[in-house]
Structure formats: C-alpha cells, structure tokens
Design a protein around this motif. Structure first.
Motif, PDB file in Angstrom:
ATOM      1  N   VAL A 378     -57.407 -15.557  -2.726  1.00 19.34           N
ATOM      2  CA  VAL A 378     -56.777 -15.561  -1.403  1.00 19.34           C
ATOM      3  C   VAL A 378     -57.858 -15.318  -0.341  1.00 19.34           C
ATOM      4  O   VAL A 378     -58.743 -14.490  -0.531  1.00 19.34           O
ATOM      5  N   ILE A 379     -57.788 -16.074   0.767  1.00 17.81           N
ATOM      6  CA  ILE A 379     -58.721 -15.897   1.877  1.00 17.81           C
ATOM      7  C   ILE A 379     -58.067 -14.977   2.903  1.00 17.81           C
ATOM      8  O   ILE A 379     -56.887 -15.133   3.227  1.00 17.81           O
ATOM      9  N   ALA A 380     -58.854 -14.019   3.427  1.00 15.31           N
ATOM     10  CA  ALA A 380     -58.329 -13.087   4.432  1.00 15.31           C
ATOM     11  C   ALA A 380     -58.750 -13.541   5.824  1.00 15.31           C
ATOM     12  O   ALA A 380     -59.897 -13.912   6.036  1.00 15.31           O
ATOM     13  N   ALA A 381     -57.803 -13.500   6.771  1.00 10.32           N
ATOM     14  CA  ALA A 381     -58.123 -13.808   8.176  1.00 10.32           C
ATOM     15  C   ALA A 381     -57.751 -12.612   9.056  1.00 10.32           C
ATOM     16  O   ALA A 381     -56.755 -12.627   9.787  1.00 10.32           O
ATOM     17  N   PRO A 382     -58.557 -11.532   8.987  1.00 11.66           N
ATOM     18  CA  PRO A 382     -58.283 -10.328   9.777  1.00 11.66           C
ATOM     19  C   PRO A 382     -58.945 -10.358  11.147  1.00 11.66           C
ATOM     20  O   PRO A 382     -59.751 -11.241  11.438  1.00 11.66           O
ATOM     21  N   GLN A 383     -58.604  -9.352  11.980  1.00 10.55           N
ATOM     22  CA  GLN A 383     -59.111  -9.280  13.360  1.00 10.55           C
ATOM     23  C   GLN A 383     -59.736  -7.918  13.615  1.00 10.55           C
ATOM     24  O   GLN A 383     -59.031  -6.959  13.903  1.00 10.55           O
ATOM     25  N   THR A 384     -61.060  -7.827  13.546  1.00 15.02           N
ATOM     26  CA  THR A 384     -61.703  -6.554  13.878  1.00 15.02           C
ATOM     27  C   THR A 384     -61.598  -6.257  15.367  1.00 15.02           C
ATOM     28  O   THR A 384     -61.712  -5.104  15.781  1.00 15.02           O
ATOM     29  N   ILE A 385     -61.352  -7.294  16.167  1.00 16.74           N
ATOM     30  CA  ILE A 385     -61.209  -7.086  17.606  1.00 16.74           C
ATOM     31  C   ILE A 385     -60.008  -6.168  17.901  1.00 16.74           C
ATOM     32  O   ILE A 385     -59.954  -5.500  18.931  1.00 16.74           O
ATOM     33  N   PHE A 386     -59.038  -6.108  16.968  1.00 16.48           N
ATOM     34  CA  PHE A 386     -57.909  -5.173  17.129  1.00 16.48           C
ATOM     35  C   PHE A 386     -58.393  -3.723  17.129  1.00 16.48           C
ATOM     36  O   PHE A 386     -57.804  -2.867  17.796  1.00 16.48           O
ATOM     37  N   ILE A 387     -59.430  -3.437  16.333  1.00 18.35           N
ATOM     38  CA  ILE A 387     -59.959  -2.065  16.279  1.00 18.35           C
ATOM     39  C   ILE A 387     -60.418  -1.669  17.676  1.00 18.35           C
ATOM     40  O   ILE A 387     -60.162  -0.565  18.144  1.00 18.35           O
ATOM     41  N   HIS A 388     -61.080  -2.622  18.345  1.00 19.96           N
ATOM     42  CA  HIS A 388     -61.556  -2.388  19.698  1.00 19.96           C
ATOM     43  C   HIS A 388     -60.389  -2.192  20.667  1.00 19.96           C
ATOM     44  O   HIS A 388     -60.341  -1.222  21.409  1.00 19.96           O
ATOM     45  N   SER A 389     -59.430  -3.114  20.650  1.00 20.72           N
ATOM     46  CA  SER A 389     -58.402  -3.133  21.699  1.00 20.72           C
ATOM     47  C   SER A 389     -57.156  -2.313  21.375  1.00 20.72           C
ATOM     48  O   SER A 389     -56.474  -1.869  22.285  1.00 20.72           O
ATOM     49  N   LEU A 390     -56.825  -2.160  20.107  1.00 25.07           N
ATOM     50  CA  LEU A 390     -55.553  -1.524  19.736  1.00 25.07           C
ATOM     51  C   LEU A 390     -55.745  -0.222  18.967  1.00 25.07           C
ATOM     52  O   LEU A 390     -54.797   0.319  18.409  1.00 25.07           O
ATOM     53  N   GLY A 391     -56.979   0.282  18.952  1.00 31.83           N
ATOM     54  CA  GLY A 391     -57.265   1.509  18.208  1.00 31.83           C
ATOM     55  C   GLY A 391     -56.332   2.650  18.592  1.00 31.83           C
ATOM     56  O   GLY A 391     -55.870   3.414  17.747  1.00 31.83           O
ATOM     57  N   ARG A 392     -56.038   2.725  19.888  1.00 36.53           N
ATOM     58  CA  ARG A 392     -55.152   3.777  20.383  1.00 36.53           C
ATOM     59  C   ARG A 392     -53.774   3.681  19.718  1.00 36.53           C
ATOM     60  O   ARG A 392     -53.196   4.675  19.301  1.00 36.53           O
ATOM     61  N   ASN A 393     -53.247   2.460  19.623  1.00 33.40           N
ATOM     62  CA  ASN A 393     -51.957   2.296  18.944  1.00 33.40           C
ATOM     63  C   ASN A 393     -52.064   2.716  17.475  1.00 33.40           C
ATOM     64  O   ASN A 393     -51.195   3.404  16.951  1.00 33.40           O
ATOM     65  N   PHE A 394     -53.124   2.289  16.814  1.00 33.63           N
ATOM     66  CA  PHE A 394     -53.272   2.609  15.387  1.00 33.63           C
ATOM     67  C   PHE A 394     -53.288   4.123  15.185  1.00 33.63           C
ATOM     68  O   PHE A 394     -52.641   4.656  14.302  1.00 33.63           O
ATOM     69  N   ARG A 395     -54.063   4.808  16.042  1.00 35.67           N
ATOM     70  CA  ARG A 395     -54.212   6.246  15.841  1.00 35.67           C
ATOM     71  C   ARG A 395     -52.909   6.987  16.078  1.00 35.67           C
ATOM     72  O   ARG A 395     -52.612   7.961  15.405  1.00 35.67           O
ATOM     73  N   SER A 396     -52.104   6.507  17.035  1.00 32.88           N
ATOM     74  CA  SER A 396     -50.877   7.272  17.291  1.00 32.88           C
ATOM     75  C   SER A 396     -49.691   6.807  16.443  1.00 32.88           C
ATOM     76  O   SER A 396     -48.727   7.547  16.318  1.00 32.88           O
ATOM     77  N   TYR A 397     -49.753   5.622  15.862  1.00 32.05           N
ATOM     78  CA  TYR A 397     -48.584   5.118  15.139  1.00 32.05           C
ATOM     79  C   TYR A 397     -48.711   5.188  13.612  1.00 32.05           C
ATOM     80  O   TYR A 397     -47.723   5.273  12.908  1.00 32.05           O
ATOM     81  N   LEU A 398     -49.941   5.099  13.095  1.00 33.83           N
ATOM     82  CA  LEU A 398     -50.084   4.962  11.642  1.00 33.83           C
ATOM     83  C   LEU A 398     -50.089   6.312  10.935  1.00 33.83           C
ATOM     84  O   LEU A 398     -50.745   7.244  11.391  1.00 33.83           O
TER      85      LEU A 398
END
Ligand SMILES: [Zn+2]
Length: 524
Positions: A378-398
């Motif tokens: 399987v090929i993965a198509a992830p977005q590291t740019i999310f770490i830059h822009s959505l890190g705040r959401n990840f930290r408060s939601y996950l």
C-alpha cells in the motif's frame, strides 16, 4: 541540438549521479545531465540558455493529494475565511462578501477552524443569520468534512428538527432539538443536493487558477482527489483543448454525498497532462474536526468519529474498481478506518494490472498496521504540512496515546511503506512543498510545539517524497519524479539548495522559475 540548457547551478537529480551542474532539454524531455562545460558544448544557436548563477534545480514537485478545483474556487468565486480568528470578524466578512453577490445567490465560503477562533467554537446558524438573513450561506470547515450553514440554507434543504441524518453523517442540534447549522460528513449531502452546481466555465476557471497557483510553488504535477462526473467531463474537455496549465492526476469519486446511487466507473484516460486511473473513496472524516474514526474517544468530545461506509458496500465498490483495473485511493485517518481499508485491500488480492492501492492521509496507524500496509504494498499519501498548520488541533483533540504516532512518516519509511507527501490544499492554507518538507524534518507546528518528534525524516527523504514519491503514487516513474534522460523536463529552480540549508529555513528557499516540458511556465 538542445532546445534549452540550464547551466552553472546545482542539479539535484534524485538519480545517478545524484548531483550535476547542468541539464539539457530536447522535445520537452530531459536529454542530458552533466557539467556546465558538457552541456554548453551541446548547445547551438537556437538553444535557450538559462544561467542558473548558482541556483538549485530540483525535479518538479508532485502534490500527490490536493483538491485543485477547490483551491481554484477560493481564488475565483468563494469567500476565504482561513485567517479569521473570531465570530464577529467572520460575520463581518460574510456580510461584506454577500453585498457583492446578486440577490438570492448562494454565498459559499471555506476555511473556518474553531480552534483558531477566540471563542473556540464554530459559527452557528444564528451567527450566519446575523450576517445574511435571506440568502443561503454555506461555510465549509477547514477540513472539508463539516458545513456551517444559515437558516436560509437549512430551509432550502428542508432540514428541520425532525430530519434524520443520512448514514455516516450527523446533524448537530441544540437542547430543543433544532438544527444548529452544523452538518457533518454525509449530512453535507443534504445541502449539496439543493445547492446550484458550478457551470463548466466556472469549473474551468477554478482548475486553471488552481494549477497556475501551484506552478508558482514549483509543483508541476498535482492531483484532484475526489471529483464529480461533471467536473471530470470538464477536465477531459480542457485537456482535449490542450489548456491544462500543469499535469494532473484526477480521481473520480464513486460515492458523492447527497447522491443516492454510486457513480458508475468512468472511462480511464491517460494523456501527458491528464491521468484518470485512480478512484477515490472516503472511509472516515478529519482529525481536526473530530470525525476521523478512532478506536477510543477524542480528548475533547465524547465521540470516536465516524466511519462513512457500511463495510459491505465499501468492499463491493472497491472490488468493482479493482477488477476493472483501477487504482484505489482511500481517505483513512483514524486507526478504525485504516483497519477497515487494510482488511478490504487484503481481500482484493492481486491487482489485474499490478497496481498498488493507496491510503490517503494515513494519520494514526500503529506499528502492526504499518507492517501490514508494507506487506500489501500500500502507498501512503500523508500530509506533514498538517503538523505545521493543525498541530494545535492535534494537541488539544487527540488522546495522549495517539500523539506519538500522528502522521508517523519515520515509522512508515522504516516499515517499508512508500510515501508520497502532499498538501491536501485547500484544507490548510499553505500548500508550499517547502513548508511541508520543513514540518516533516522539524516536526514543529506553527506555534513552536513539537508533534511526535521521533517521527522526523531527513530533508532528502522529504524531497524524495514530494517528487519520486508522487511519481510512484501516480504510477508514472517512467516520466516524472527525477531528473534523468528521457523523463519530462519538469523542473523547479530554487534560490537555495534545500539539502544544504537548515530545515527551519526551508521556506526561505524561493521558487524562482518553474519549467514544464522544458517551457518556462512560471517566473518570480
Ligand atoms: Zn483531501
């Protein structure tokens, strides 16, 4: 004789030899790679000579997962609220934008993110009614998986207290049971059904604007991940007229929210500019909007997200596509959705054309899932740019246990999963590959917080994932992904060598020039 020579620079080939000083183009393809002296000796009177003056050439970037028409929609006729930081400001923007529209026209906007709002909440129908009491207003959340709409839009769609949400969707309600204006996942289809669709001309303007924007970022080959039959027809027509500004991999949807029957598989189409041989499914929603399907509840809400499909239906639709020779690309972010997809892909068996299927985003896999994905190729198509822009959401939601495996690119590569990095624009505002590369290496979000730092990769790996990785995910390594004789002369000229500067400063390297098939299609 060569048509174009770029000389006196650093050429990062992603092939052998790894570095060169110059590259020569003939008939739209790379003819030679070598020293400045070698290449200039092959130039003739009619050769266009571009002096790099020490600048760096990389293969044209590939954005393996983007939504070009939506990028173009924001650049043409849609209200952009991605920078809005408060409800009052949002109301003001909607009102000002509405004042320019003809009476009765729908007002469409995109990009709100409650985590970026002072009030830490999404707009409600009451907020939007305050801005626009009469015309329908539909704001798409930054993730593209949630709508915030006003009362006029709810009325047009006949969504009331007694309306039942479709499978895989939710209609948020207040204490009295009245819809709040927030519609999640497949419930967005209730609005889509009644919203006037863009015309073919509208679509063409969006496509052209979106692709031209990406050329300015050095992206020569992009993707439109999830298009309707109408939009696919426009792509084919624009390609037939030779009017596509950049190469694009268009992925038709088989399930369109709001349309009861699955869309039949279209004709495949492979030209130099347009590729249609991958179908797109969405197994779950987005992390930042808490609709990605997790096996435990989110930190901030009593929800585990949503699986959009009954397993049997997704299995059947994937089976059809697989047997008919299509590549399948499925949006799966939460571990529940990833499990569902790996199970389905494994059940499909050998591909009739030897293709590998893709998982888009692949946000929260565990080690066992990555090992299984590698085994299934399987090929993965992830977005590291999310770490830059959505890190705040990840930290408060996950939940805590998920943070160390959020977009785990290091673990993907170590497990042997092939990775194509991408932007998913316009989900985040910035689709600059150099920002995505920076986040892949530093793992820093835009407020300076680290997100799963052990998952960092090197700049060279990130560049590979934005070039060769995309070529692999598109199934077109013969033509793109590296600077080698015979491949398309799709090139980006950067002011600095990304491999020689510190990762924090990658975005300071500017794209000076973009070439497609040896033609200069963007110049700063
Ligand atoms: Zn997407």
């Amino acid at each position: 004789m060569l048509d174009v020579v770029l000389y006196n620079g650093t050429v990062i080939t992603l092939a052998n030899p790894a570095l060169a000083q110059a590259v020569g183009v003939r008939d739209g393809r790379i003819a030679h790679v070598g020293t400045t002296a070698d290449l200039l000796s092959l130039a003739g009177a009619h050769t266009k000579k571009i002096d790099l003056a020490g600048r760096t050439v990389v293969p044209g970037m590939n954005d393996a997962h983007a939504h070009i028409w939506k990028i173009g929609h924001l650049l043409t006729s849609m209200l952009d609220v991605r920078r809005v930081t408060g409800i009052d400001e949002l109301v003001k923007n909607v009102r000002t934008f509405g004042a320019r529209l003809p009476p009765g026209a729908w007002l469409l906007g995109r990009g709100y993110n409650e985590a970026a709002m002072n009030e830490q909440r999404a707009p409600t129908r009451a907020d939007l009614d305050r801005a626009e009491p009469s015309r329908p207003v539909v704001l798409t959340r930054t993730c593209g998986h949630i709508y915030a709409v006003n009362s006029a839009a709810l009325e047009k769609a006949q969504i009331a207290a007694d309306t039942v949400a479709p499978t895989g969707g939710e209609i948020d309600r207040d204490a009295s049971g009245k819809p709040t204006g927030i519609l999640r996942e497949t419930a967005m289809g209730l609005i889509n059904k009644v919203m006037p669709p863009p015309t073919a001309d509208d679509y063409e303007q969006m496509i052209v604007a979106g692709l031209k924007h990406q050329l300015s970022l050095g992206i020569t080959s992009s993707s439109d991940c999830g298009v309707s039959p109408q939009l696919l027809d426009v792509y084919r027509a624009v390609d037939a007229r030779g009017a596509l500004p950049a190469r694009i991999n268009v992925m038709p949807l088989r399930r369109v929210d709001g349309v009861p029957e699955p869309v039949p598989l279209p004709q495949q189409h492979v030209s130099d500019m347009l590729r249609v041989d991958t179908v797109k499914f969405l197994a779950d929603g987005g992390l930042s909007g808490a609709t990605a399907a997790l096996s435990v509840p989110y930190r901030h809400l009593p929800t585990k997200g949503l699986l959009r499909f009954e397993n049997s239906e997704l299995q059947e639709l994937c089976g059809d596509a697989h047997r008919a020779g299509w590549r399948i690309a499925t949006h799966a972010i939460g571990d529940m959705a990833i499990d569902q997809m790996l199970e389905i892909y494994e059940g499909l068996g050998e591909h009739p054309r030897g293709l590998s299927h893709r998982i888009e985003h692949f946000g929260l896999p565990d080690a066992a899932q990555l090992a299984r994905a590698a085994r299934l190729r399987v090929i993965a198509a992830p977005q590291t740019i999310f770490i830059h822009s959505l890190g705040r959401n990840f930290r408060s939601y996950l939940p805590d246990s998920y943070l160390p495996r959020t977009y785990p690119i290091r673990a993907m590569l170590d497990a042997g999963v092939r990775v194509a990095l991408s932007s998913d624009a316009p989900v985040v505002e910035d689709d600059n590959p150099l920002v995505g590369m920076m986040a892949a290496v530093t793992r820093l979000d835009n407020t300076g917080h680290l997100i799963a730092p052990a998952q960092a990769i090197t700049t060279a790996e990130a560049l590979h994932a934005y070039t060769m990785g995309g070529a692999i995910a598109t199934g077109d390594t013969d033509n793109r992904g590296s600077i080698e004789a015979g491949k398309w002369a799709d090139l980006a000229v950067l002011t600095a060598n990304p491999l020689a500067i510190s990762p924090e400063t990658l975005p300071a390297a500017k794209v000076d020039m973009t070439l497609l098939a040896g033609r200069v299609v963007f110049e700063r």
